[in-house]
Motif scaffolding. Structure first.
Motif, PDB file in Angstrom:
ATOM      1  N   CYS A   1      27.626  -6.619  -7.883  1.00 11.22           N
ATOM      2  CA  CYS A   1      27.776  -7.097  -6.343  1.00 11.22           C
ATOM      3  C   CYS A   1      26.505  -6.970  -5.498  1.00 11.22           C
ATOM      4  O   CYS A   1      25.718  -5.955  -5.549  1.00 11.22           O
ATOM      5  CB  CYS A   1      28.784  -6.294  -5.688  1.00 11.22           C
ATOM      6  N   THR A   2      26.264  -7.799  -4.760  1.00 11.24           N
ATOM      7  CA  THR A   2      25.046  -7.985  -3.776  1.00 11.24           C
ATOM      8  C   THR A   2      25.524  -8.069  -2.265  1.00 11.24           C
ATOM      9  O   THR A   2      24.817  -8.287  -1.465  1.00 11.24           O
ATOM     10  CB  THR A   2      24.210  -9.140  -4.301  1.00 11.24           C
ATOM     11  N   ALA A   3      26.510  -7.974  -2.114  1.00  9.76           N
ATOM     12  CA  ALA A   3      27.153  -7.961  -0.888  1.00  9.76           C
ATOM     13  C   ALA A   3      26.885  -6.987   0.114  1.00  9.76           C
ATOM     14  O   ALA A   3      26.462  -5.670  -0.548  1.00  9.76           O
ATOM     15  CB  ALA A   3      28.757  -8.064  -0.942  1.00  9.76           C
ATOM     16  N   PRO A   4      26.598  -7.124   1.261  1.00 10.52           N
ATOM     17  CA  PRO A   4      26.068  -5.848   2.110  1.00 10.52           C
ATOM     18  C   PRO A   4      27.250  -4.735   2.080  1.00 10.52           C
ATOM     19  O   PRO A   4      28.515  -4.954   1.966  1.00 10.52           O
ATOM     20  CB  PRO A   4      25.938  -6.638   3.364  1.00 10.52           C
TER      21      PRO A   4
ATOM     22  N   VAL B   1      33.935   6.151   5.175  1.00 11.59           N
ATOM     23  CA  VAL B   1      33.648   6.057   6.369  1.00 11.59           C
ATOM     24  C   VAL B   1      32.989   4.548   6.560  1.00 11.59           C
ATOM     25  O   VAL B   1      32.262   4.329   5.551  1.00 11.59           O
ATOM     26  CB  VAL B   1      33.020   6.954   6.960  1.00 11.59           C
ATOM     27  N   PRO B   2      33.237   3.995   7.759  1.00  9.01           N
ATOM     28  CA  PRO B   2      32.161   2.732   7.693  1.00  9.01           C
ATOM     29  C   PRO B   2      30.690   3.047   7.727  1.00  9.01           C
ATOM     30  O   PRO B   2      30.359   4.253   7.963  1.00  9.01           O
ATOM     31  CB  PRO B   2      32.558   2.338   9.347  1.00  9.01           C
ATOM     32  N   HIS B   3      29.946   2.161   7.119  1.00  3.92           N
ATOM     33  CA  HIS B   3      28.673   2.224   6.972  1.00  3.92           C
ATOM     34  C   HIS B   3      27.916   2.158   8.082  1.00  3.92           C
ATOM     35  O   HIS B   3      28.081   1.123   9.031  1.00  3.92           O
ATOM     36  CB  HIS B   3      28.235   1.359   5.737  1.00  3.92           C
ATOM     37  N   GLN B   4      26.977   2.980   8.378  1.00  2.00           N
ATOM     38  CA  GLN B   4      26.383   3.092   9.701  1.00  2.00           C
ATOM     39  C   GLN B   4      24.614   2.484   9.313  1.00  2.00           C
ATOM     40  O   GLN B   4      23.899   2.935   9.972  1.00  2.00           O
ATOM     41  CB  GLN B   4      25.687   4.422  10.111  1.00  2.00           C
TER      42      GLN B   4
ATOM     43  N   LEU C   1      36.573   0.845  -6.132  1.00  2.00           N
ATOM     44  CA  LEU C   1      35.476   2.009  -6.123  1.00  2.00           C
ATOM     45  C   LEU C   1      36.295   3.254  -5.750  1.00  2.00           C
ATOM     46  O   LEU C   1      36.314   4.517  -6.116  1.00  2.00           O
ATOM     47  CB  LEU C   1      34.501   1.726  -5.292  1.00  2.00           C
ATOM     48  N   SER C   2      37.092   3.238  -4.266  1.00  2.00           N
ATOM     49  CA  SER C   2      37.805   4.384  -4.050  1.00  2.00           C
ATOM     50  C   SER C   2      38.816   4.930  -5.073  1.00  2.00           C
ATOM     51  O   SER C   2      39.120   5.866  -5.300  1.00  2.00           O
ATOM     52  CB  SER C   2      38.575   4.087  -2.756  1.00  2.00           C
ATOM     53  N   ASP C   3      39.800   3.860  -5.593  1.00  2.00           N
ATOM     54  CA  ASP C   3      40.559   4.215  -6.720  1.00  2.00           C
ATOM     55  C   ASP C   3      39.852   4.829  -7.956  1.00  2.00           C
ATOM     56  O   ASP C   3      40.441   5.796  -8.403  1.00  2.00           O
ATOM     57  CB  ASP C   3      41.463   3.092  -7.370  1.00  2.00           C
ATOM     58  N   PHE C   4      38.858   4.370  -8.457  1.00  2.00           N
ATOM     59  CA  PHE C   4      37.964   4.987  -9.399  1.00  2.00           C
ATOM     60  C   PHE C   4      37.658   6.400  -9.065  1.00  2.00           C
ATOM     61  O   PHE C   4      37.857   7.422 -10.180  1.00  2.00           O
ATOM     62  CB  PHE C   4      36.547   4.038  -9.662  1.00  2.00           C
TER      63      PHE C   4
ATOM     64  N   LEU D   1      28.201   2.963  -1.993  1.00  2.00           N
ATOM     65  CA  LEU D   1      28.498   1.957  -0.882  1.00  2.00           C
ATOM     66  C   LEU D   1      29.274   1.093  -1.262  1.00  2.00           C
ATOM     67  O   LEU D   1      29.213   0.766  -2.587  1.00  2.00           O
ATOM     68  CB  LEU D   1      26.967   1.392  -0.720  1.00  2.00           C
ATOM     69  N   ALA D   2      30.117   0.471  -0.593  1.00  2.00           N
ATOM     70  CA  ALA D   2      31.016  -0.518  -0.883  1.00  2.00           C
ATOM     71  C   ALA D   2      31.216  -1.443   0.210  1.00  2.00           C
ATOM     72  O   ALA D   2      30.982  -1.162   1.298  1.00  2.00           O
ATOM     73  CB  ALA D   2      32.539   0.288  -1.059  1.00  2.00           C
ATOM     74  N   CYS D   3      31.286  -2.742  -0.520  1.00  2.00           N
ATOM     75  CA  CYS D   3      31.667  -4.057   0.471  1.00  2.00           C
ATOM     76  C   CYS D   3      33.206  -3.872   0.720  1.00  2.00           C
ATOM     77  O   CYS D   3      34.181  -3.323  -0.101  1.00  2.00           O
ATOM     78  CB  CYS D   3      31.377  -5.173  -0.196  1.00  2.00           C
TER      79      CYS D   3
END
Length: 74
Positions: A22-25, A70-73, A56-59, A47-49
């Motif tokens: 994945c290359t998403a921000p 938390v939201p990425h800052q 990723l959270s499930d894993f 980090l997750a898009c």
């Protein structure tokens, strides 16, 4: 006690999702630790898009490693 976060260095290009290929921000920080390897207060970061936040959270959650999302800052 100070919380330890492993984050990307400041001079890195815009951070992207940790999902393979994945290359998403990055939109989310998944804070986790492996209690067999890390002290309870330590937090590693994936980090997750938006698309990969759930998988990723499930894993991490299935292994009881996930501590917070938390939201990425960035």
């Amino acid at each position: 006690m100070t919380e330890h976060l492993d984050t990307e260095p400041e001079n890195e290009p815009d951070p992207t999702c940790s999902a393979k290929g994945c290359t998403a921000p990055a939109a989310w920080d998944l804070l986790w630790n492996n209690p067999k390897l890390h002290t309870p207060e330590r937090r590693k970061v994936w980090l997750a898009c938006d698309e990969h936040k759930g998988s990723l959270s499930d894993f991490l959650g299935a292994r009881q490693f996930l501590k917070d999302v938390v939201p990425h800052q960035g």
